[in-house]
Design a protein around this motif. Structure first.
Motif, PDB file in Angstrom:
ATOM      1  N   ALA A   1     -26.062   4.179   9.954  1.00 26.91           N
ATOM      2  CA  ALA A   1     -27.197   4.415   9.196  1.00 26.91           C
ATOM      3  C   ALA A   1     -27.443   4.229   7.948  1.00 26.91           C
ATOM      4  CB  ALA A   1     -27.474   6.099   9.493  1.00 26.91           C
ATOM      5  N   VAL A   2     -26.309   4.345   7.133  1.00 23.91           N
ATOM      6  CA  VAL A   2     -26.277   3.930   5.748  1.00 23.91           C
ATOM      7  C   VAL A   2     -26.337   2.382   5.608  1.00 23.91           C
ATOM      8  CG1 VAL A   2     -24.903   3.996   3.454  1.00 23.91           C
ATOM      9  CG2 VAL A   2     -24.916   5.910   4.976  1.00 23.91           C
ATOM     10  N   ILE A   3     -25.948   1.613   6.641  1.00 21.86           N
ATOM     11  CA  ILE A   3     -26.062   0.122   6.230  1.00 21.86           C
ATOM     12  C   ILE A   3     -27.583  -0.217   6.868  1.00 21.86           C
ATOM     13  CG2 ILE A   3     -25.215  -2.082   7.264  1.00 21.86           C
ATOM     14  CD1 ILE A   3     -22.455  -0.660   8.018  1.00 21.86           C
ATOM     15  N   MET A   4     -28.072   0.450   7.861  1.00 26.60           N
ATOM     16  CA  MET A   4     -29.482   0.210   8.144  1.00 26.60           C
ATOM     17  C   MET A   4     -30.335   0.499   6.926  1.00 26.60           C
ATOM     18  SD  MET A   4     -29.710   1.687  11.937  1.00 26.60           S
ATOM     19  CE  MET A   4     -31.468   1.219  12.184  1.00 26.60           C
ATOM     20  N   PHE A   5     -30.033   1.618   6.111  1.00 27.32           N
ATOM     21  CA  PHE A   5     -30.837   1.999   5.035  1.00 27.32           C
ATOM     22  C   PHE A   5     -30.851   0.998   3.944  1.00 27.32           C
ATOM     23  CE2 PHE A   5     -31.566   4.383   1.171  1.00 27.32           C
ATOM     24  CZ  PHE A   5     -32.677   5.009   1.582  1.00 27.32           C
ATOM     25  N   TRP A   6     -29.701   0.619   3.717  1.00 27.02           N
ATOM     26  CA  TRP A   6     -29.331  -0.582   2.668  1.00 27.02           C
ATOM     27  C   TRP A   6     -30.238  -1.788   3.025  1.00 27.02           C
ATOM     28  CZ3 TRP A   6     -27.074  -1.177  -2.143  1.00 27.02           C
ATOM     29  CH2 TRP A   6     -26.438   0.039  -2.656  1.00 27.02           C
ATOM     30  N   VAL A   7     -30.186  -2.141   4.291  1.00 29.74           N
ATOM     31  CA  VAL A   7     -30.547  -3.367   4.745  1.00 29.74           C
ATOM     32  C   VAL A   7     -32.451  -3.228   4.440  1.00 29.74           C
ATOM     33  CG1 VAL A   7     -31.177  -4.983   6.697  1.00 29.74           C
ATOM     34  CG2 VAL A   7     -28.853  -4.059   6.067  1.00 29.74           C
ATOM     35  N   GLY A   8     -32.643  -1.897   4.828  1.00 28.35           N
ATOM     36  CA  GLY A   8     -34.203  -1.738   4.890  1.00 28.35           C
ATOM     37  C   GLY A   8     -34.584  -1.690   3.377  1.00 28.35           C
ATOM     38  N   VAL A   9     -33.919  -1.160   2.396  1.00 24.26           N
ATOM     39  CA  VAL A   9     -34.143  -1.386   0.997  1.00 24.26           C
ATOM     40  C   VAL A   9     -34.234  -2.570   0.574  1.00 24.26           C
ATOM     41  CG1 VAL A   9     -33.127  -0.793  -1.262  1.00 24.26           C
ATOM     42  CG2 VAL A   9     -32.706   0.794   0.402  1.00 24.26           C
ATOM     43  N   GLY A  10     -33.672  -3.598   1.196  1.00 18.17           N
ATOM     44  CA  GLY A  10     -33.712  -4.939   0.701  1.00 18.17           C
ATOM     45  C   GLY A  10     -35.000  -5.713   1.133  1.00 18.17           C
ATOM     46  N   ALA A  11     -35.241  -5.393   2.592  1.00 20.91           N
ATOM     47  CA  ALA A  11     -36.474  -6.014   3.438  1.00 20.91           C
ATOM     48  C   ALA A  11     -37.909  -5.451   2.805  1.00 20.91           C
ATOM     49  CB  ALA A  11     -36.243  -5.701   4.953  1.00 20.91           C
ATOM     50  N   ARG A  12     -38.784  -6.210   2.726  1.00 25.11           N
ATOM     51  CA  ARG A  12     -40.126  -6.058   2.557  1.00 25.11           C
ATOM     52  C   ARG A  12     -41.020  -6.635   3.714  1.00 25.11           C
ATOM     53  NH1 ARG A  12     -37.988  -7.616  -2.382  1.00 25.11           N
ATOM     54  NH2 ARG A  12     -37.780  -5.976  -3.798  1.00 25.11           N
ATOM     55  N   PHE A  13     -42.116  -5.833   4.079  1.00 25.90           N
ATOM     56  CA  PHE A  13     -42.999  -6.416   5.121  1.00 25.90           C
ATOM     57  C   PHE A  13     -43.553  -7.887   4.528  1.00 25.90           C
ATOM     58  CE2 PHE A  13     -43.282  -2.072   6.525  1.00 25.90           C
ATOM     59  CZ  PHE A  13     -42.745  -2.294   7.923  1.00 25.90           C
ATOM     60  N   GLY A  14     -43.451  -8.689   5.407  1.00 25.57           N
ATOM     61  CA  GLY A  14     -43.929 -10.102   5.085  1.00 25.57           C
ATOM     62  C   GLY A  14     -43.238 -11.140   4.137  1.00 25.57           C
TER      63      GLY A  14
END
Lengths: 529, 125
Positions: free
Chosen positions: B40-53
């Protein structure tokens, strides 16, 4: 001092570790390690002197601004590093004459690796680097605790590492959120961004990060893990000394750093938690018969006191608390190493069966007496100065709470002092002169920290003691000693009503519930406050 | 700060895993729940770096450098590689210790392990 030297502060212990491991067969390998560690102490001293005028900073990788991993030695970091190197030197000399076998090779290797990790933790300003170093230090500590294959307590070791992994997930999660909000990984940069933003967004990352740091500091309600691992069967007293004297201080160091980053959020909450932890630690210490548990719960109480002092938002209280970290580190290492010798000499860890230490080993007894006087805050000892400054920031009822906590500490050590008097029962072994001298040196250093130049040098400030204020503090100390002796003589000796608390322990599930509860309460406090 | 789906799902997963950790009596399940928390923590971190588009952070088109929002933040992903390695290492240590405990006591129940272990410690003392 060139800034590149900071990298060597992390690398040198690792080089010594590899040397000791590779040349384990060489008789003089351990002696060479001790000489190298002594030279390292001189380096740490030079860095402490240099950090008084200028902070030493290096960005690893050569990146400008806050892009690289920044190592920085300010006065606070330099004090902690000097303390670390000094304590490790004491520990390696203490182990110098012990019987050497192939398992000791791993023990010495891990001891120096742990030193490098702790120094790295004190130097780094990168949040993620802190996570990595804390994880590595936890794994190293667990292996050191499980070192004795025949007598190790695997279950307690597994519980310890699992609780630590859980709290580190809280830290990493909070860090991710903090990065999302601030966009930086450096402490100074984060502090700058946070100072210019709305703090309501920081409640969740702050609660997550501080939950993990509170657990590392063994604060309430997680106060049992440190005593539990300190009293593990099969683990050495040197590891217990390291855990109580130094490893727990890394949590305190991170508490100071993160409170600075977040601008002292929830300080009233941590003041309350610190005070309750101190009182709970004292009560649990009073109930113990095992010398290691007594000293470990006393550590919990002192860490609670330090956290309370740091949360007072007063400059003098902060100075006093930082100085108390140094004092307590040395005192607790002296007491634990002394306890290790006592346990070896008497072949027991039961404090009620140990008597007549003054007759058995005068150096160990003197060192223990100095350490006991130090921890109780006796006049002329370093601890009396740190406690004086800590209390100077409080007034009214809170001042009495601090005095009561010190009274509790005195009561614990009045009970402990019974080991010095009387006659030893049964046969007692002969002490080792090398270990005796280490313990004695550590005991004397507790006294030396009470000297005015030592205070000014370490804290890099011209602290002024008010004569009447210090006199008043010492009168309160004498009254507390008399009161504690009377309570011990007429209440504690006659009725062991704290006995049911002796078996107090938290299971893994209860610890997880405590972590969740701490996080929830802190989050509510932040949202409501 | 507006949270999007990349952030909310890992937060929910993290606390569900933590709830599971509190409620389970099985040591192996506890290790699995800790692994889920790590995920969950890793997914959260990867989500932090990602942006739509946003495009992957590979320097090929100089236009990306002029508009930082057009590329994903590579730092969280890079850090998570280290976190994954640490996670694997500590999980391996946990499983090794559990294996040794299971061989010794023939149980994976937390309470039973605690009782058996404390009895042994008392005998040793």
């Amino acid at each position: 001092m060139p800034s590149h030297i900071l990298i060597f502060f992390v690398i040198i212990p690792i080089i010594i570790a590899v040397f000791v491991y590779v040349f384990a067969g060489l008789k003089s390998a351990r002696l060479i390690a001790v000489i190298a560690q002594s030279a390292f102490l001189v380096m740490a001293l030079f860095m402490l002197i240099a950090s008084r005028t200028n902070e030493i900073t290096i960005s690893v990788g050569g990146y400008e601004g806050f892009l690289g991993i920044i190592l920085r030695a300010d006065n606070l970091a330099a004090i902690f590093i000097f303390l670390t190197v000094f304590i490790f030197l004491g520990l390696v000399i203490y182990n110098l004459r012990s019987e050497y076998n192939h398992t000791d090779r791993l023990y010495w290797f891990l001891l120096f690796i742990l030193e490098g990790t702790l120094i790295g933790l004190f130097l780094t300003r990168d949040f993620f680097n802190i996570f990595v170093l804390m994880e590595v230090s936890t794994v190293v500590v667990v292996i050191l605790l499980m070192h004795d294959r025949k007598r190790r307590n695997l279950f307690a070791g597994m519980t310890f590492i699992m609780v630590n992994i859980v709290v580190m997930q809280f830290y990493l999660f909070g860090l991710g959120y903090l990065y999302m909000v601030t966009g930086v990984m450096d402490m100074e940069a984060a502090a700058y961004v946070i100072a210019h933003m709305d703090t309501t967004e920081l409640a969740l990352p702050y609660a997550l990060i501080m939950t993990s740091i509170a657990a590392k500091c063994s604060l309430l309600p997680l106060l049992t893990w440190l005593p539990k691992v300190n009293a593990l069967t099969g683990s050495r007293f040197t590891i217990a000394a390291l855990m109580s004297g130094l490893h727990i201080k890394s949590g305190v160091y991170l508490f100071i750093r993160f409170q600075d980053v977040f601008g002292g959020m929830a300080s009233e909450f941590f003041l309350c938690i610190g005070i309750i932890t101190a009182i709970a630690g004292i009560i649990l210490a009073l109930s113990q018969k095992d010398i290691r548990l007594l000293l470990a719960y006393s550590t919990v109480a002192q860490v609670g006191l330090i956290i309370a002092g740091l949360s007072l938002n007063d400059e003098y209280s902060r100075i006093g608390s930082v100085y108390h970290v140094v004092n307590h580190g040395l005192i607790k290492v002296a007491l634990f190493l002394g306890a290790g010798m006592i346990s070896y000499l008497y072949k027991t860890k039961d404090i009620t069966k140990i008597r007549g230490l003054l007759r058995v080993s005068k150096p160990v007894a003197i060192a223990n007496i100095l350490a006991v006087l130090g921890i109780t805050g006796a006049t002329f000892f370093g601890s009396s100065i740190s406690k004086y400054f800590m209390i100077s920031g409080v007034t009214g009822a809170l001042e009495w709470v601090f005095i009561f906590i010190n009274f509790g500490t005195i009561l614990v050590f009045v009970r402990y002092s019974a080991i010095f008097f009387g006659r030893p029962k049964g046969a007692v072994l002969a002490p080792d002169w090398c270990r005796e001298s280490v313990v004695l040196c550590l005991g004397i250093s507790c006294f030396a920290l009470g000297v005015q130049p030592a205070i000014n040098f370490l804290l890099n400030q011209q602290v002024e003691l008010s004569f009447w204020g210090y006199l008043e503090k010492n009168i309160v100390f004498v009254i507390s000693v008399v009161a504690a002796y009377l309570v011990y003589k007429f209440i504690l000796v006659k009725r062991d009503f704290l006995r049911p608390l002796r078996r107090f322990d938290l299971s893994f599930k209860t610890m997880c519930v405590s972590i969740g509860a701490f996080f929830g309460v802190l989050l509510v406090v932040l949202k409501v406050g | 700060m507006n949270l999007h789906i990349f952030d909310i799902f890992p937060i929910i997963l993290f606390f569900i895993s933590f709830f599971g950790l509190i409620t389970t009596n099985n040591t192996m399940k506890s290790i699995v729940f800790i692994m889920l928390m790590q995920t969950a923590v890793i997914m959260f971190w990867v989500g932090v770096g990602a942006r739509f588009g946003a495009q992957p952070p590979i320097i090929g088109d100089i236009a990306y450098l002029e508009n930082p929002d057009a590329i994903a933040d590579p730092l969280p992903q890079a850090l998570m590689l280290t976190a994954i390695i640490i996670g694997i290492a500590v999980t391996a240590i946990n499983i090794t210790m559990l294996n040794a405990l299971f061989r010794k006591y023939k149980t994976m129940n937390w309470q039973a392990l605690q009782n058996l272990s404390s009895t042994e410690v008392e005998e040793d003392a």
